[in-house]
Design a protein around this motif. Structure first.
Motif, PDB file in Angstrom:
ATOM      1  N   PHE A  67       0.776  -1.205  -0.102  1.00 24.14           N
ATOM      2  CA  PHE A  67       0.127  -0.103  -0.241  1.00 24.14           C
ATOM      3  C   PHE A  67       1.019   1.285   0.035  1.00 24.14           C
ATOM      4  N   LYS A  68       0.257   2.259  -0.462  1.00 24.32           N
ATOM      5  CA  LYS A  68       0.888   3.554  -0.220  1.00 24.32           C
ATOM      6  C   LYS A  68       0.253   4.556   0.943  1.00 24.32           C
ATOM      7  N   VAL A  69      -1.166   4.272   1.050  1.00 22.02           N
ATOM      8  CA  VAL A  69      -1.574   4.966   2.118  1.00 22.02           C
ATOM      9  C   VAL A  69      -2.777   3.912   2.582  1.00 22.02           C
ATOM     10  N   LEU A  70      -2.658   3.617   3.861  1.00 20.89           N
ATOM     11  CA  LEU A  70      -3.598   2.743   4.467  1.00 20.89           C
ATOM     12  C   LEU A  70      -4.367   3.282   5.765  1.00 20.89           C
ATOM     13  N   THR A  71      -5.757   3.423   5.531  1.00 15.52           N
ATOM     14  CA  THR A  71      -6.341   4.071   6.666  1.00 15.52           C
ATOM     15  C   THR A  71      -7.197   3.233   7.608  1.00 15.52           C
ATOM     16  N   MET A  72      -7.342   3.345   8.717  1.00 14.84           N
ATOM     17  CA  MET A  72      -8.153   2.280   9.610  1.00 14.84           C
ATOM     18  C   MET A  72      -8.762   3.208  10.569  1.00 14.84           C
ATOM     19  N   ALA A  73      -9.937   2.552  10.967  1.00 13.46           N
ATOM     20  CA  ALA A  73     -10.701   3.256  11.942  1.00 13.46           C
ATOM     21  C   ALA A  73     -11.556   2.316  12.825  1.00 13.46           C
ATOM     22  N   GLY A  74     -11.778   2.686  14.216  1.00 15.76           N
ATOM     23  CA  GLY A  74     -12.365   1.861  15.060  1.00 15.76           C
ATOM     24  C   GLY A  74     -12.702   2.633  16.568  1.00 15.76           C
ATOM     25  N   THR A  75     -12.603   1.911  17.430  1.00 19.31           N
ATOM     26  CA  THR A  75     -12.859   2.479  18.669  1.00 19.31           C
ATOM     27  C   THR A  75     -11.846   1.907  19.822  1.00 19.31           C
ATOM     28  N   MET A  76     -11.386   2.845  20.806  1.00 20.34           N
ATOM     29  CA  MET A  76     -10.377   2.544  21.797  1.00 20.34           C
ATOM     30  C   MET A  76     -11.093   2.709  23.045  1.00 20.34           C
ATOM     31  N   THR A  77     -11.202   1.516  23.855  1.00 19.48           N
ATOM     32  CA  THR A  77     -11.912   1.422  25.262  1.00 19.48           C
ATOM     33  C   THR A  77     -10.699   1.173  26.159  1.00 19.48           C
ATOM     34  N   TYR A 232      -1.677  -6.562   4.650  1.00 15.20           N
ATOM     35  CA  TYR A 232      -1.049  -5.436   4.550  1.00 15.20           C
ATOM     36  C   TYR A 232       0.128  -5.374   4.973  1.00 15.20           C
ATOM     37  N   GLY A 233       0.756  -6.384   5.596  1.00 11.96           N
ATOM     38  CA  GLY A 233       2.232  -6.405   5.831  1.00 11.96           C
ATOM     39  C   GLY A 233       2.624  -5.418   7.125  1.00 11.96           C
ATOM     40  N   ILE A 234       1.523  -5.188   7.977  1.00  7.73           N
ATOM     41  CA  ILE A 234       1.904  -4.233   9.044  1.00  7.73           C
ATOM     42  C   ILE A 234       1.057  -4.940  10.377  1.00  7.73           C
TER      43      ILE A 234
END
Length: 274
Positions: A67-77, A232-234
């Motif tokens: 990837f060039k740009v990888l975006t992730m979203a979610g919740t931290m509790t 994604y290799g990360i």
């Protein structure tokens, strides 16, 4: 390249070290918030790392990421003491010249209102090399922390090996510090590969958990879990625990180079080790 047992892979939470050290503040938050991509590019490039660290990194183009740009979203509790914490997060990872390094900006928000931004440069989002946090409720950001040296002379690898233990010793300080660095030993143990869809239904490929602990003078400073994704290799942050706090991350969305991951259809992928 195959990794050897007890080689250096372990991650480090520079944010927790910053909190414990009571670091000074000096960069205006308003300037950082005005141009987050620009601040990341200017202050968290490979050239911003100390020479002793740069000389151990893979050459440009030698560790490709899908990837060039990888975006992730979610919740931290989690909780800090008895105070419960719940925040939404959005993380943007930028491939740094196919060296295995990724630049990252992580923004936390609550009820749609952004509360902080953390900038970092890491190896595969597993081994943090430089980090700075700007809280929007403050006028100035915390001083950046950086790895000044490490015994890790083999950054490049294909993927973590099952049931392997990875150990590294590194020295951490502020970006202006020239002596009296904090020496920490990080130890991570890899489990076994399983379908990444167990982490999130959108994911394909396999995943493997790395259970880690950081110690100083033989005393555990924190314990964490990171999950490496073959798609994604990360790695992903999954949990972090100290004597005073505990956090967990849940992921709801992935977007690679502008395209959102589609829900997985069909039989589960194999959990066989790669």
């Amino acid at each position: 390249m195959q990794i050897k047992k007890k080689n250096a892979l372990a991650g480090v939470s520079l944010a927790s070290i910053g909190l414990l050290s009571g670091c000074a503040q000096f960069v205006p938050v308003k300037d950082i918030a005005a141009d987050k991509p620009g601040y990341l590019a200017t202050h968290f490039g490979i050239e911003s790392l100390p020479a002793r660290v740069r000389e151990k990194l893979p050459a440009a183009g030698s560790h490709t990421l899908p990837f060039k740009v990888l975006t992730m979203a979610g919740t931290m509790t989690g909780n800090v003491g008895t105070l419960g914490i719940k925040s939404d997060f959005k993380t943007t990872l930028i491939n740094a010249k196919d060296t295995g390094l990724v630049q990252q900006v992580l923004e936390l928000s609550a009820n749609g209102i952004p509360s902080s931004a953390t900038f970092s440069l890491s190896y595969l989002n597993l081994y943090s090399l430089k980090q700075e946090t700007a809280s929007y409720s403050q006028t100035a950001a915390f001083m950046p922390f950086v790895v000044h040296d490490s015994d890790n002379n083999q950054f490049a690898f294909n993927a973590p090996q099952e049931d392997a233990t990875y150990v590294t010793t590194f020295k951490i300080g502020t970006t202006v510090q020239i002596a009296n660095f904090r020496t920490t030993v990080s130890t991570c143990h890899a489990g076994h590969y399983y379908p990444a869809s167990r982490v999130n239904a959108e994911l394909t490929g396999n995943a493997i958990d790395l259970d880690c602990e950081d110690t100083k003078d033989g005393i555990i400073q924190n314990k964490s879990r990171r999950t490496y994704l073959t798609e994604y290799g990360i790695g992903l942050n999954r949990s972090l625990a100290t004597s005073a706090a505990k956090f967990e991350w849940t992921y709801s969305e992935f977007e690679k180079d502008g395209e959102k991951a589609a829900p997985r259809i069909g039989k589960p992928v194999s959990s066989k080790s790669i």
